[in-house]
Motif scaffolding. Structure first.
Motif: not given
Length: 409
Positions: A46-73
């Protein structure tokens, strides 16, 4: 669920799954946990995925990924994902709630004598700033029944009590508090409960909806074995308008209507490494896969091992078991002889010399707690998948040896 006694002698999960030092007998999972190698590898990806495309990861993907993680927890802890957000740890969760609420001079904040020191400090801080008064309920240890605990807590209640801060699983004594009864009894008296559940996720079954506490915070890095930096804060729906993150950021003036302000504000509090929080579902999946019966078997196995280990220690020390089995999860505490003045640590995080000697002379890592006062000592053992009963037998032998040396000197 019945646990075969052989499981207590042979770890259900080989140490190869964990990055722990094989030269150390590690009996202190409760302090900071340990994350399996496979989950750490998932986090690194995940860290490498973030560092490869930091803007894309943090701005466009992160909210959806956090939603999925929150749902699992949320599924694991019996909650609605809309009522749950990530925080770095339980201490942050406790501070978040306490520093969001408003108290006035004359208000009373109820806490027990077994509250975790860091969170008690947070309570003292907000009380001092607001003029409120902290009232301490003296929960006994040793303890004989849940009735004793409930009576001790309710004895501290007055018409001025505004909030109760109570550990679900006590750090020092390892006691599992009767939270369902406490939350219900306090609610009937018009008092909200902030549950410090640092140790509970992964140690005891949770259903936060059913518990009904106004506020509940817990760690994922302890018994869920997630990477460090992942904790949860659950806020009941009718209380969410009161709670703001410790760091006020872009969400404070967001015009979005597609989700609650609660989720918007906590979803972004500035740039941070979200990989620990995003790894929580993988930790739930991977660790759960290490036992045929999944998490229910893991919790039951660790509980049985903690009970068996406690019997070994009590027999070696010639002391009684300090509480009924219902109070024990994956940790257990046993009383040690009182320390001499030269054995007393100078500060909360300084270790007793006895703890140092166990580590240096016997390669055993186990905490010795100064509780309820500086000179009284508890030894607290933890039981996790990589532990087995012979390790506690080794501890008992080393402990007897070191206490004998202590007496002779």
């Amino acid at each position: 669920m019945g646990i075969d006694i052989e499981v207590l002698h042979h770890p259900a999960c080989d140490l190869q799954h964990w990055p722990l030092d094989s030269q150390i007998t590690f009996l202190n999972h409760g302090s900071f946990g340990s994350c399996p190698r496979a989950v750490l590898e998932f986090q690194n990806e995940l860290r490498m995925r973030l560092e490869r495309r930091p803007v894309h990861f943090l701005v466009r993907e992160l909210e959806g990924l956090l939603d999925q993680a929150r749902e699992g927890l949320a599924q694991f802890v019996g909650a609605d994902s809309m009522d749950l957000v990530f925080v770095p740890n339980s201490t942050t969760g406790v501070n978040t709630v306490l520093r969001s609420l408003t108290f006035s001079p004359g208000d009373e904040l109820l806490v027990t004598n077994q509250e975790y020191n860091a969170c008690r400090n947070a309570l003292d801080f907000v009380a001092e700033r607001s003029g409120a008064r902290v009232v301490m309920a003296n929960v006994p240890f040793p303890v004989h029944s849940a009735d004793e605990v409930v009576a001790a807590v309710l004895e501290g209640v007055t018409p001025r009590t505004k909030l109760a801060l109570i550990d679900h699983v006590v750090s020092q004594t390892g006691l599992i508090m009767p939270m369902e009864r406490l939350v219900r009894e306090l609610a009937e008296r018009g008092i909200d409960t902030l549950v410090d559940g640092a140790h509970a996720p992964g140690m005891v079954p949770l259903n936060l909806k059913q518990l009904g506490a106004a506020y509940y915070t817990g760690n994922c890095h302890k018994w869920l074995c997630a990477p460090k930096g992942a904790g949860l804060l659950h806020v009941r729906g009718d209380k969410q308008n009161l709670i703001r993150p410790l760091v006020i950021s872009h969400g404070a003036n967001s015009a979005r209507k597609d989700r609650s302000r609660f989720l918007i504000e906590f979803g972004w509090t500035g740039t941070w490494d979200p990989s620990a929080q995003l790894s929580v579902p993988e930790s739930l999946r991977y660790v759960g896969s290490l036992a045929k019966g999944g998490w229910p078997e893991i919790m039951a196995r660790n509980h049985e091992l903690a009970l068996a280990a406690r019997k070994v220690l009590c027999a070696a020390l010639g002391v009684s078991q300090p509480c009924p089995e219902e109070f024990v999860g994956s940790m257990a505490a046993v009383t040690l002889p009182e320390a001499s003045p030269g054995e007393v640590p100078a500060a909360p995080f300084f270790e007793f010399p006895l703890q140092d000697r166990l580590r240096i002379n016997h390669q055993i890592e186990v905490p010795i707690m100064p509780w309820p006062k500086r000179t009284t000592r508890l030894i607290r053992i933890s039981a996790q998948l990589y532990n087995s009963l012979p390790q506690y037998e080794l501890l008992a032998k080393a402990l007897v040896e070191e206490l004998a040396r202590e007496r002779s000197s």
